[in-house]
Design a protein around this motif. Structure first.
Motif, short mmCIF file in Angstrom:
data_model
loop_
_atom_site.label_atom_id
_atom_site.label_comp_id
_atom_site.label_asym_id
_atom_site.label_seq_id
_atom_site.Cartn_x
_atom_site.Cartn_y
_atom_site.Cartn_z
N LEU A 107 0.82 -1.21 0.00
CA LEU A 107 0.00 0.00 0.00
C LEU A 107 0.85 1.26 0.00
O LEU A 107 0.49 2.26 -0.64
N THR A 152 -2.72 4.70 -2.54
CA THR A 152 -3.06 3.92 -1.34
C THR A 152 -2.11 4.19 -0.17
O THR A 152 -2.15 3.47 0.83
N ARG A 177 -2.05 6.57 2.12
CA ARG A 177 -2.72 6.88 3.39
C ARG A 177 -3.26 5.61 4.05
O ARG A 177 -3.12 5.41 5.25
N LEU A 178 -3.81 4.72 3.25
CA LEU A 178 -4.31 3.44 3.77
C LEU A 178 -3.16 2.61 4.34
O LEU A 178 -3.30 1.97 5.38
N GLY A 179 -2.01 2.63 3.68
CA GLY A 179 -0.83 1.93 4.18
C GLY A 179 -0.39 2.45 5.53
O GLY A 179 -0.07 1.67 6.45
#
Length: 182
Positions: free
Chosen positions: A69, A75, A77-79
């Protein structure tokens, strides 16, 4: 300001990514390393014994997901958020283990590590802070020059490697326990 945030985003992606990549590689480099990680998770007694293998695989997959991520700009921020969730969970497990006064080796990076201690909570707290700053910095688009990307990336990798070596670095500054006299 946006260029500074973009440099920070790159550095923090590299820092967190290196830490989680090292954790994945350390645990998965051999069957023995994996077994030691699973055994340390069982010894912590934070997961019912029958769920330890599933929890270990979940941790391994989630750590790998953090790395993937963070590699992809959409991605990131999700990571960072997944890294925060994992680090909070790890810290909770360490705190419970310390409260029980159980002596469990840190197998965070698969290698035979020092017994879990407050320093591991400190390390995780610093990593949680870095990941939260990464959440805030993610998505900045300042169009930084390639040289800036390289410097930010190298800085993040070096910091990540320092975190991976945290136990070794602490050992340099902490006196060994006194041994009883003859």
């Amino acid at each position: 300001p946006s260029a500074v945030l973009e440099h920070l985003d790159i550095s923090l992606r590299c820092l967190i990514g290196v830490v989680f990549l090292a954790a994945c590689i350390g645990k998965g480099r051999s069957r023995a390393s994996w077994r030691e990680f699973v055994a340390s998770l069982a010894a912590m007694r934070v997961v019912p014994a029958r769920l330890v293998p599933a929890a270990a695989y979940t941790v391994g997959l989630a750590e790998a997901a953090v790395v993937v991520l963070l590699l992809l700009p959409p991605t990131g921020r999700l990571g960072h958020l997944l890294a925060v969730l994992l680090l909070v969970a790890f810290s909770g497990g360490i705190a419970v283990t310390l409260r029980r006064r159980a002596r469990v080796a840190c197998r965070c990076f698969g290698a035979a590590g020092a017994p879990l201690g407050r320093r591991h909570l400190l390390r995780n707290g610093l990593l949680i802070t870095a990941a939260l700053v990464g959440v805030a910095a993610e998505g900045a688009s300042g169009g930084v020059a390639p040289a800036g990307v390289a410097v930010a990336g190298v800085a993040g990798v070096v910091l990540g490697l320092l975190f991976v070596s945290f136990d070794d670095i602490v050992e340099l500054f902490v006196a060994p326990p006194a041994r009883p006299g003859p």
